[in-house]
Design a protein around this motif. Structure first.
Motif, mmCIF file in Angstrom:
data_model
loop_
_atom_site.group_PDB
_atom_site.id
_atom_site.type_symbol
_atom_site.label_atom_id
_atom_site.label_comp_id
_atom_site.label_asym_id
_atom_site.label_seq_id
_atom_site.Cartn_x
_atom_site.Cartn_y
_atom_site.Cartn_z
ATOM 1 N N ALA A 175 0.900 -1.230 -0.004
ATOM 2 C CA ALA A 175 0.120 0.105 -0.066
ATOM 3 C C ALA A 175 0.864 1.352 0.211
ATOM 4 O O ALA A 175 0.649 2.063 -0.720
ATOM 5 C CB ALA A 175 -1.041 -0.020 1.211
ATOM 6 N N ALA A 176 1.635 1.055 0.760
ATOM 7 C CA ALA A 176 2.870 2.451 0.966
ATOM 8 C C ALA A 176 3.438 2.674 -0.308
ATOM 9 O O ALA A 176 3.927 3.803 -0.882
ATOM 10 C CB ALA A 176 3.801 2.184 2.107
ATOM 11 N N ARG A 177 3.981 1.723 -1.183
ATOM 12 C CA ARG A 177 4.517 1.844 -2.150
ATOM 13 C C ARG A 177 3.794 2.399 -3.462
ATOM 14 O O ARG A 177 3.864 3.310 -4.075
ATOM 15 C CB ARG A 177 5.189 0.641 -2.715
ATOM 16 N N GLU A 178 2.552 1.858 -3.446
ATOM 17 C CA GLU A 178 1.337 2.440 -4.399
ATOM 18 C C GLU A 178 1.379 3.847 -4.033
ATOM 19 O O GLU A 178 0.899 4.851 -4.937
ATOM 20 C CB GLU A 178 0.190 1.592 -4.340
ATOM 21 N N ALA A 179 1.333 4.097 -2.906
ATOM 22 C CA ALA A 179 1.036 5.478 -2.490
ATOM 23 C C ALA A 179 2.061 6.421 -2.943
ATOM 24 O O ALA A 179 1.866 7.793 -3.291
ATOM 25 C CB ALA A 179 0.876 5.666 -0.835
ATOM 26 N N GLU A 180 3.657 6.177 -2.960
ATOM 27 C CA GLU A 180 4.419 7.003 -3.335
ATOM 28 C C GLU A 180 4.041 7.074 -4.874
ATOM 29 O O GLU A 180 4.253 8.116 -5.404
ATOM 30 C CB GLU A 180 6.003 6.082 -3.158
ATOM 31 N N ALA A 181 3.982 6.127 -5.507
ATOM 32 C CA ALA A 181 3.718 6.400 -7.159
ATOM 33 C C ALA A 181 2.683 7.430 -7.068
ATOM 34 O O ALA A 181 2.882 8.430 -8.198
ATOM 35 C CB ALA A 181 3.268 5.021 -7.630
ATOM 36 N N ASP A 182 1.512 7.403 -6.559
ATOM 37 C CA ASP A 182 0.533 8.327 -6.588
ATOM 38 C C ASP A 182 0.830 9.647 -6.426
ATOM 39 O O ASP A 182 0.599 10.466 -7.042
ATOM 40 C CB ASP A 182 -0.548 7.986 -5.473
ATOM 41 N N VAL A 183 1.800 9.867 -5.258
ATOM 42 C CA VAL A 183 2.337 11.206 -4.990
ATOM 43 C C VAL A 183 2.796 11.773 -6.460
ATOM 44 O O VAL A 183 2.513 13.041 -6.581
ATOM 45 C CB VAL A 183 3.391 10.999 -4.069
ATOM 46 N N TRP A 184 3.628 11.038 -7.181
ATOM 47 C CA TRP A 184 4.302 11.849 -8.422
ATOM 48 C C TRP A 184 3.248 12.007 -9.135
ATOM 49 O O TRP A 184 3.242 13.090 -10.077
ATOM 50 C CB TRP A 184 5.300 10.760 -9.013
ATOM 51 N N ARG A 185 2.177 11.111 -9.229
ATOM 52 C CA ARG A 185 1.186 11.611 -10.367
ATOM 53 C C ARG A 185 0.120 12.597 -10.004
ATOM 54 O O ARG A 185 -0.337 13.263 -10.626
ATOM 55 C CB ARG A 185 0.210 10.108 -10.618
ATOM 56 N N ASP A 186 -0.201 12.334 -8.724
ATOM 57 C CA ASP A 186 -1.357 13.305 -7.942
ATOM 58 C C ASP A 186 -0.671 14.684 -7.793
ATOM 59 O O ASP A 186 -1.065 15.785 -8.174
ATOM 60 C CB ASP A 186 -2.031 12.515 -7.122
ATOM 61 N N THR A 187 0.261 14.635 -6.575
ATOM 62 C CA THR A 187 0.651 15.814 -6.104
ATOM 63 C C THR A 187 1.476 16.329 -6.957
ATOM 64 O O THR A 187 1.542 17.875 -7.163
ATOM 65 C CB THR A 187 1.386 15.395 -4.669
ATOM 66 N N TYR A 188 2.668 16.091 -7.428
ATOM 67 C CA TYR A 188 3.580 16.566 -8.432
ATOM 68 C C TYR A 188 3.123 17.195 -9.517
ATOM 69 O O TYR A 188 3.378 18.150 -10.148
ATOM 70 C CB TYR A 188 4.774 16.038 -8.515
ATOM 71 N N ALA A 189 2.291 16.325 -10.341
ATOM 72 C CA ALA A 189 2.028 16.662 -11.655
ATOM 73 C C ALA A 189 0.722 17.532 -11.570
ATOM 74 O O ALA A 189 0.438 18.016 -12.646
ATOM 75 C CB ALA A 189 1.141 15.371 -12.297
ATOM 76 N N ARG A 190 0.258 17.958 -10.392
ATOM 77 C CA ARG A 190 -0.818 19.046 -10.452
ATOM 78 C C ARG A 190 -0.373 20.318 -9.775
ATOM 79 O O ARG A 190 -0.994 21.127 -9.508
ATOM 80 C CB ARG A 190 -1.976 18.481 -9.451
ATOM 81 N N LEU A 191 1.090 20.424 -9.828
ATOM 82 C CA LEU A 191 1.421 21.737 -9.306
ATOM 83 C C LEU A 191 1.484 22.720 -10.436
ATOM 84 O O LEU A 191 1.680 22.621 -11.448
ATOM 85 C CB LEU A 191 2.872 21.674 -8.875
ATOM 86 N N PRO A 192 0.678 24.010 -10.035
ATOM 87 C CA PRO A 192 0.770 24.920 -11.147
ATOM 88 C C PRO A 192 1.852 25.403 -11.743
ATOM 89 O O PRO A 192 3.030 25.578 -10.912
ATOM 90 C CB PRO A 192 -0.203 26.230 -10.211
ATOM 91 N N ALA A 193 2.100 26.018 -12.762
ATOM 92 C CA ALA A 193 3.174 26.317 -13.621
ATOM 93 C C ALA A 193 3.802 27.752 -12.890
ATOM 94 O O ALA A 193 5.050 27.906 -13.065
ATOM 95 C CB ALA A 193 3.057 26.506 -15.043
ATOM 96 N N ASP A 194 3.071 28.612 -12.436
ATOM 97 C CA ASP A 194 3.381 29.735 -11.960
ATOM 98 C C ASP A 194 4.112 29.836 -10.775
ATOM 99 O O ASP A 194 4.903 30.499 -10.586
ATOM 100 C CB ASP A 194 2.161 30.803 -11.868
#
Lengths: 240, 240
Positions: A175-194
């Motif tokens: 579960a923890a490992r899948e959560a890490e992959a999600d961090v890159w897809r969800d948290t990081y990929a959604r940071l605004p460009a500005d």
DNA sequence: GTTAACAGGTCAACGGTGTTGTCATAAGGT
DNA sequence: ACCTTATGACAACACCGTTGACCTGTTAAC
């Protein structure tokens, strides 16, 4: 109480367990490796290992002082296996590339052993063989002694360090490992460009790259820098 | 049962524990770091942490879902501390060299915490800052996106991996560490030249080199290979 | 063969771990 | 001042590594 652990060659009486299994250091290591491979890192505990062997957990303490000792024995066995599966071709860079990847794969296959043994010098048989072999590859390639040792050191430590890092990561609960992959897809990929222009610009690359180990890339960089030094004849710059 | 963990800003009622302590995410992280530093990695358990805080262990589950969550929070705090001490100059190679050494030193200054947090992606504030910063240095230097990400990944993972490796080693009991140094001086340096020619030829170099971390060497190799690629314009060779 | 020693397997227990369901209570909005 | 509910406390669960005491089958010596 007599000495709990008896050295292997002093063992005489092969008394079977209640379930009819005759224990031995080899059998224990084999079974431990099988357990790890089949049921994951968390499956390896003294109790489970005892159960898998058909013996009382406490029996294992007749063969290994602590679980640590068992881990080191497993690690040494792994070094041996990896080394035996490796066939040098004479091309130093290709050979070290191959050996590096093999050792890394071996570590990943047995995460707990890798994590425990990464920062230890055992001075055991297989480890000595490995040192001699790698140094030989470098010196035969033309690196002067000081440079050969320096690159050997960086190569080995990088390998061990990445082995432990990636192992520790892969040993995380699923579960923890899948959560890490999600961090890159969800948290990081959604940071605004500005506010985070660089992450935003490379989000796709990040999400892809971070899913894999960067060891191959790091190893390639190390070997390519070493090759450049060899070509430039800068090998004997230091006396280290 | 209502949701066990409440997000920090949703917390309203600051109810003290039986021993009069008012808990908070910050206080827990601080106390955890102190525990790790003062009494070693093994000293960090939910129960001990609860005791050190003057609270029941189960109270911590109101702030962190698992011990994992706690580890991530600790890791992020460490990243933040390191990043704040770093001043970029605009020379990408010098900046990354400096940052790498600083992060490595930071890890060594908090060995136990470094070992615990090296292999986690936190997705928290400070980590995001670090990613953005390092990616910025590389892209501003002229690396195309795919290559920037690849080098970022190798740089960061190598740093974390060596940080954990060297930390783990430095956290060994004093006797054990001295025993390791002895292995190089006694076992390796005494291997006969006819069976182990390469070790014998470089024994002096080995005994000296293995006493220090090879991280600076490995970092230098990584950066020098990256610089070579930038010069050769090979940066956009792959799409990752 | 018989026997005596003891290596080595077994058992039970200790003190530790993370985690959770349930309960009690005081804080804070109304 | 009241009521809701956030949050701390408690007890229990299922694991973990490790150890001391016990028991018994194997083996070497006679």
């Amino acid at each position: 109480m007599s000495e709990r652990v008896v050295p292997p060659d002093a063992r005489r009486r092969r008394r079977p367990t209640k379930q009819g299994v005759v224990l031995s250091e080899e059998l224990i290591i084999e079974t431990a490796l099988r357990l790890i491979e089949e049921h994951g890192t968390d499956a390896l505990s003294v109790r489970r290992l005892g159960h898998a062997l058909g013996a009382d957990p406490s029996s294992l303490y007749r063969y290994f002082r602590h679980t640590d000792d068992l881990m080191l024995a497993i690690a040494d066995e792994l070094i041996g296996r990896t080394l035996r599966s490796w066939r040098p071709t004479g091309d130093w860079r290709a050979d070290l590339w191959d050996l590096g990847l093999r050792m890394h794969a071996g570590a990943l296959a047995h995460p707990r052993a890798a994590v425990l043994s990464a920062y230890r010098v055992t001075g055991r048989l297989h480890e000595i063989q490995a040192v001699e072999t790698i140094l030989g590859v470098l010196r035969d390639a033309g690196f002067p002694d000081g440079e050969a040792v320096r690159i050997y050191h960086a190569f080995v430590d990088q390998n061990l360090a990445f082995g432990a890092l990636d192992s520790a990561n892969s040993a995380l609960p699923r579960a923890a490992r899948e959560a890490e992959a999600d961090v890159w897809r969800d948290t990081y990929a959604r940071l605004p460009a500005d506010t985070h222009p660089h992450i935003a610009a490379t989000a796709r690359h990040l999400a892809h790259s971070m899913r894999h180990s960067s060891y191959p890339a790091a190893l390639d960089l190390l070997l390519s820098a070493a090759a450049a030094r060899l070509e430039n004849g800068r090998g004997d710059a230091g006396a280290d």
